[in-house]
Design an enzyme around this catalytic site. Sequence first.
Site, mmCIF file in Angstrom:
data_model
loop_
_atom_site.group_PDB
_atom_site.id
_atom_site.type_symbol
_atom_site.label_atom_id
_atom_site.label_comp_id
_atom_site.label_asym_id
_atom_site.label_seq_id
_atom_site.Cartn_x
_atom_site.Cartn_y
_atom_site.Cartn_z
ATOM 1 N N SER A 97 0.834 -1.191 0.000
ATOM 2 C CA SER A 97 0.000 0.000 0.000
ATOM 3 C C SER A 97 0.877 1.252 0.000
ATOM 4 O O SER A 97 1.596 1.498 -0.961
ATOM 5 C CB SER A 97 -0.949 -0.035 1.204
ATOM 6 O OG SER A 97 -1.977 0.904 1.067
ATOM 7 N N ASP A 124 -9.197 -4.689 -5.925
ATOM 8 C CA ASP A 124 -8.805 -3.805 -4.821
ATOM 9 C C ASP A 124 -9.862 -2.704 -4.676
ATOM 10 O O ASP A 124 -10.060 -1.903 -5.573
ATOM 11 C CB ASP A 124 -7.428 -3.198 -5.107
ATOM 12 C CG ASP A 124 -6.844 -2.490 -3.900
ATOM 13 O OD1 ASP A 124 -7.619 -2.054 -3.027
ATOM 14 O OD2 ASP A 124 -5.601 -2.367 -3.832
ATOM 15 N N HIS A 130 -7.531 -5.491 -1.425
ATOM 16 C CA HIS A 130 -6.323 -4.759 -1.041
ATOM 17 C C HIS A 130 -5.330 -5.661 -0.321
ATOM 18 O O HIS A 130 -4.130 -5.577 -0.534
ATOM 19 C CB HIS A 130 -6.704 -3.576 -0.157
ATOM 20 C CG HIS A 130 -5.578 -2.622 0.082
ATOM 21 N ND1 HIS A 130 -4.903 -1.974 -0.936
ATOM 22 C CD2 HIS A 130 -4.985 -2.198 1.230
ATOM 23 C CE1 HIS A 130 -3.971 -1.200 -0.438
ATOM 24 N NE2 HIS A 130 -3.985 -1.321 0.882
#
Length: 963
Positions: free
Chosen positions: A775, A849, A883
Amino acid sequence: YQSMMRMHKLYHRLTLLSLSSPLSLPSNPSLLPLAPPLPFTLRYRTAANFALMSTSRFSNLAPLAAVSTEDSAGGASNGSVSSSSAADTFNQYEDDSTLGVGYRVPPPVIRDIVDAPPVPALTFSPHRDKIIFLKRRALPPLTELARPEEKLAGIRIDGHCNSRSRMSFYTGLGIHQILPDGTLGPEVEVRGFPEGAKINFVTWSPDARHLSFSIRVNEEDNNTSKLRVWIADVETGNARPLFQSPDVHLNAVFENYVWVDNSTLLVCTIPSTRGAPPKKPLVPGGPKIQSNEMKNVIQVRTYQDLLKDEYDEDLFDYYATSQLVLASLDGTTKNFGPPAVYTSLDPSPDEKYIMINSLHRPYSFIAPCGIFPKKVELWSADGKFIRELCDLPLAEDIPITSNSVRKGMRSINWRADKPSTLYWVETQDGGDAKVEVSPRDIIYSQPAEPLEGEQPVILHKLDLRYGGISWCDDSLAFVYESWFKTRRIRTWVISPGSEDVPPRILFDRSSEDVYSDPGSPMLRRTQAGTYVIAKIKKGGDEGRYILLKGSGATPEGNIPFLDLFDIHTGNKERIWESDKEKYFETVVALMSDQEEGDLQLDRLKILISKESKTENTQYYFVSWPDAKRVKVTNFPHPYPQLASLQKEMIRYQRKDGVQLTATLYLPPGYNPSTDGPLPCLVWSYPGEFKSKDAASQVRGSPNEFAGIGSTSPLLWLAQRFAILSGPTIPIIGEGKEEANDSYVEQLVASAEAAVEEVIRRGVAHPKKIAVGGHSYGAFMTANLLAHAPHLFCCGIARSGAYNRTLTPFGFQNEDRTLWEATNTYVEMSPFMSASKIKKPILLIHGEEDNNPGTLTMQSDRFFSALKGHGALCRLVILPYESHGYSSRESIMHVLWETGRWLHKYCVSNTSDAGEDHPSTVKDNISKGTIDAESKVAAASGGGSKEECDLEHEESHSLPRSSL
């Protein structure tokens, strides 16, 4: 903020427990998932649409049965990993002939760690006399992620189950009596439900005689896949359905059920009159139109899975609408109120009222359901409407500035120390944090049924933003307020029942200054099932004491503590402290709160956790007056292959004088003087600070157990890597300075200091240092390869965002828009520096995601930019993954890809690591190096406006657990 600073630990210590702080109080401290669960054990996980399989980028994917390349050999279990075996396992990465075919698996030394059975989670009874072990399975198969789902209003719904997508579950429940000596009695297994049932939402009845939970069985069948509520007798373990009719199913899209009293539950059910889902019209009735002819200023971050048209609105209503049913354990049922989109059910402490939240139209097409119009009503416990507390309008206009909030009544709750008294907060600045006003928030209180003409009472006025209340009684409550921009956090002491006692500030400090953190008050359970500040009596002492538990941050690391605190004088007495030589111990819960009234210090009982660098977490009861310990759990070591790994918390200095910290892990049996330097993987996540002093403080403990999650970089210890985990990468903006205006310079300076330190120690080979992150850590990785190619031989970037012009209304903690800070947005974006990236970079991203800011398109376009400049790069898109990665197939493949990349471009690297050294960091990011063509690409986002509007910000808050 503190959770952001510890994101790298999500890969080491995956836990359902949120980081506790005065501003984030536990809603149910009796529910303690004490063992670190796997990443999929989250209630509100998201999933991908099954229909997308046909449009997946990988048309040549082998079927799941193709995962036959696994080596059946087991990993080492003697607590060590030999260098020869590690070298042998790397041979599995050398065959490039099948790189694009099917899912792959890593070597057994890594696979065995990931496949180890998870330890159970724990939950204690309200009376603290029983404990439940909630049993879990290992990683789920990809088929579970591939189930159909609907993406509506910012959430993802499994239509077959009528719940959130990809809910994890428990496989069994085992109840143990806590015996008088603190040990556990034999297990009473909860039984009676169908074999293979998936268990969710485990809840104790107020009197602790029963458990409620939901089960689902055959998820392929549209009927049996729906959730049913079951009840178990705690003494016998016998379980049965709550509803006699098999046609009553739970609606778990938002709320599920609550205990109203010892024998009655209020349940969100699927309306019995509901028919088939609405069908999407073959031909739309007209164009999709959005208008802003009133010239309102609407700035929203780039969310995903939003409603798109009237059909989506109808579908959202179809799945989210519940019929409340009041169900007794004797089998009687009664409909409660009309069908609606209920999102919260909250009984009053005296069980006379229920506060009910619901959503209604008009819905939004530009923001998720959290800002939809919301109605809050008060009903009697037997189903009679009392009054409407508020009906809040659509809130699309909440500013993006930190500490901005919704207008009107918010945070409406019951006072925990009163039978049925409400309190709430109302903003005085219109919800806009940029507006200067005093007071900024006002806290009000009112009885559930006020007398005619009785107005709400003002409890307290705040100049910062309200952050919560810890109640005790009419003479004591703690009120918290904070302001992110300055990191200021204050704790007030108020006397709710005494208007003549003025409020006073108890603590006023910086949230970044962990060394000054005095701790948070310990809460005790009341007979009504609420939680209030525990008052302590110390012998015949007339002082007024409470307990403060804290992390105990020091320059040597965290040393958690428990203080006896005199609320009048401020004097403290440390009654318990973690061992600091070998172990890391923390206070988990208060266990001596079965009776009403003040707690006697000499009869105090708490639950603590205990661990060391090499010993996994176990739990103990500690009882006063002699602090006697009794061990509660005896969990086996989750990965004996790495039982003797080496761990050290190291300190070093950045060139501007900022002190930095990292945790250095070395393989079992490694000796730098005889074995020489190792290949090294640096894995981190940047954080923002307002002061150099705060950024220099030590966070964490050198004695914490090295928890290894399914995608943790620590897995590569099994292949003789040195791991530099979580080196602090502070991005500091002191005073009025904006931290991100010097992001790249500070990022590179921090990385340089970390690399220099591991080389100086002789544990890392200068030419074999890789960098990685997830991330915002992936964003960091790409920037480091662009601006500090002299430091790293390759990089691994998972689920990142690389073009900040695609998140124009802020990202992370950046409050300024693209138009207010254009240079910062452009210079921070590694997409704009793609031509500078010469070192190998592996990009991994979930195809579905839904995290704001990290849309899969970010990796797609970054890969295209890299490939367009001839960079050595590889893009791996994981079907159905979001994610974070959940399925066994995906996780194993991510580890195989990572291992192959590290072997090929780190272990085998022979190039000069410094060959791409820029003359200066400033030269590398100066405006002159970003040409006009790049700026045009930035303005357009590298694609159409419609595509840009789909982007999302990073959001790292943990969802609620499956409990």
